[in-house]
Design a protein around this motif. Sequence first.
Motif, PDB file in Angstrom:
ATOM      1  N   LEU A  32       0.865  -1.221   0.295  1.00 21.70           N
ATOM      2  CA  LEU A  32      -0.013  -0.170   0.071  1.00 21.70           C
ATOM      3  C   LEU A  32       1.251   1.409  -0.060  1.00 21.70           C
ATOM      4  N   ALA A  33       2.059   0.822   0.972  1.00 18.32           N
ATOM      5  CA  ALA A  33       2.874   2.467   0.685  1.00 18.32           C
ATOM      6  C   ALA A  33       3.270   2.894  -0.404  1.00 18.32           C
ATOM      7  N   TYR A  34       4.213   1.679  -1.386  1.00 23.25           N
ATOM      8  CA  TYR A  34       4.343   1.971  -2.594  1.00 23.25           C
ATOM      9  C   TYR A  34       3.410   2.673  -3.828  1.00 23.25           C
ATOM     10  N   LEU A  35       1.950   1.828  -3.418  1.00 26.44           N
ATOM     11  CA  LEU A  35       1.177   2.239  -4.624  1.00 26.44           C
ATOM     12  C   LEU A  35      -0.078   3.505  -4.027  1.00 26.44           C
ATOM     13  N   LEU A  36       0.060   3.687  -3.174  1.00 21.66           N
ATOM     14  CA  LEU A  36      -0.499   5.290  -2.436  1.00 21.66           C
ATOM     15  C   LEU A  36       0.957   5.907  -2.513  1.00 21.66           C
ATOM     16  N   GLN A  37       2.053   5.865  -2.908  1.00 23.20           N
ATOM     17  CA  GLN A  37       3.050   7.874  -3.609  1.00 23.20           C
ATOM     18  C   GLN A  37       2.142   8.103  -4.440  1.00 23.20           C
ATOM     19  N   SER A  38       2.037   7.240  -4.937  1.00 22.76           N
ATOM     20  CA  SER A  38       2.062   7.926  -6.989  1.00 22.76           C
ATOM     21  C   SER A  38       0.390   8.684  -6.305  1.00 22.76           C
ATOM     22  N   TYR A  39      -0.867   8.733  -5.033  1.00 25.23           N
ATOM     23  CA  TYR A  39      -1.419   9.457  -4.738  1.00 25.23           C
ATOM     24  C   TYR A  39      -1.713  10.847  -3.977  1.00 25.23           C
ATOM     25  N   LEU A  40      -0.648  10.840  -2.874  1.00 20.18           N
ATOM     26  CA  LEU A  40      -0.629  11.289  -1.899  1.00 20.18           C
ATOM     27  C   LEU A  40       0.783  11.536  -1.652  1.00 20.18           C
ATOM     28  N   PRO A  41       1.164  12.253  -0.493  1.00 18.01           N
ATOM     29  CA  PRO A  41       2.366  12.812  -0.228  1.00 18.01           C
ATOM     30  C   PRO A  41       3.192  11.352   0.160  1.00 18.01           C
ATOM     31  N   LYS A  42       4.598  11.073   0.225  1.00 23.30           N
ATOM     32  CA  LYS A  42       5.046   9.978   1.278  1.00 23.30           C
ATOM     33  C   LYS A  42       4.702   9.998   2.443  1.00 23.30           C
ATOM     34  N   ALA A  43       4.889  10.831   3.121  1.00 22.31           N
ATOM     35  CA  ALA A  43       4.367  10.810   4.571  1.00 22.31           C
ATOM     36  C   ALA A  43       3.422  10.797   5.065  1.00 22.31           C
ATOM     37  N   GLU A  44       2.706  11.159   3.843  1.00 29.48           N
ATOM     38  CA  GLU A  44       0.733  10.548   3.693  1.00 29.48           C
ATOM     39  C   GLU A  44       0.012   8.441   4.031  1.00 29.48           C
TER      40      GLU A  44
END
Length: 92
Positions: A32-44
């Motif tokens: 999920l961290a890898y997939l969400l990096q393109s939609y949200l800032p990295k920390a979030e």
Amino acid sequence: MISVMQPFAMVYRLLMSFGVGYLCCYFIALDLAYLLQSYLPKAESVYLAAFIGLIFYACFVIGIFCVQSLKKLSVYSLIPLLLLFIISRFIG
């Protein structure tokens, strides 16, 4: 014979719920961290992935302790682990 096997069954149930649950939590948070990096800032994205992973871990442990059969317990715990591992290998 049943009284001898019951402690082994309980240890097996504990290992499958907490050990495999931890590995599933790790893989789901990583994916999920890898997939969400393109939609949200990295920390979030990391925070959201960790939060979802912890919720998944709690639900996984509760769900595993609801299953009575050890064969079903093995299937219900190893299939998500295998799927999450395969997804993490394909993602990167």
